[in-house]
Design a protein around this motif. Structure first.
Motif, PDB file in Angstrom:
ATOM      1  N   UNK A  88       0.819  -1.212   0.000  1.00  0.00           N
ATOM      2  CA  UNK A  88       0.000   0.000   0.000  1.00  0.00           C
ATOM      3  C   UNK A  88       0.856   1.267   0.000  1.00  0.00           C
ATOM      4  N   UNK A  89       2.021   1.176   0.606  1.00  0.00           N
ATOM      5  CA  UNK A  89       2.893   2.337   0.756  1.00  0.00           C
ATOM      6  C   UNK A  89       4.261   2.074   0.123  1.00  0.00           C
ATOM      7  N   UNK A  95       7.897   7.695   0.821  1.00  0.00           N
ATOM      8  CA  UNK A  95       9.093   8.102   1.558  1.00  0.00           C
ATOM      9  C   UNK A  95       9.004   9.584   1.927  1.00  0.00           C
ATOM     10  N   UNK A  96       9.056   9.850   3.219  1.00  0.00           N
ATOM     11  CA  UNK A  96       8.988  11.213   3.717  1.00  0.00           C
ATOM     12  C   UNK A  96       7.623  11.857   3.567  1.00  0.00           C
TER      13      UNK A  96
END
Length: 104
Positions: A88-89, A95-96
């Motif tokens: 999902x990410x 990132x960040x």
């Protein structure tokens, strides 16, 4: 981890509390303890680390007992959820970035 679970189960058994540790009651207890943890951060970040650690321990204790009650392998469910979160990410989008995956 096994030592922690064994100690929790011994504590529970010595007091004959398993009958009270239904999934519903444990879910309620997790939520109550999580609220008590959150209370330490309600107005500012001037928290007492010892008090926060005790509330966090309560959340973890009830979480471990719930996993045990439902015959769930803690390591397995965490690794499975982590894998889903990786999908999902993806690093390239997250990132960040604290944006929820549905908003990418």
């Amino acid at each position: 981890m096994d030592e922690v679970i064994e100690n929790l189960l011994t504590f529970q058994k010595e007091r004959n509390w398993k009958k009270f540790h239904t999934p519903e009651n444990l879910a309620k207890s997790i939520n109550i303890e999580a609220s008590e943890l959150l209370e330490h951060f309600q107005w500012n970040n001037n928290y007492n680390l010892n008090e926060v650690s005790e509330e966090l321990a309560d959340v973890l204790i009830y979480s471990f007992l719930m996993a045990e009650t439902l015959n769930l392998d803690i390591k397995k469910i965490i690794l499975n959820k982590l894998q889903k979160n990786k999908e999902k990410y993806p690093i390239s989008k997250s990132k960040g970035n604290s944006t929820k995956y549905t908003k990418f």
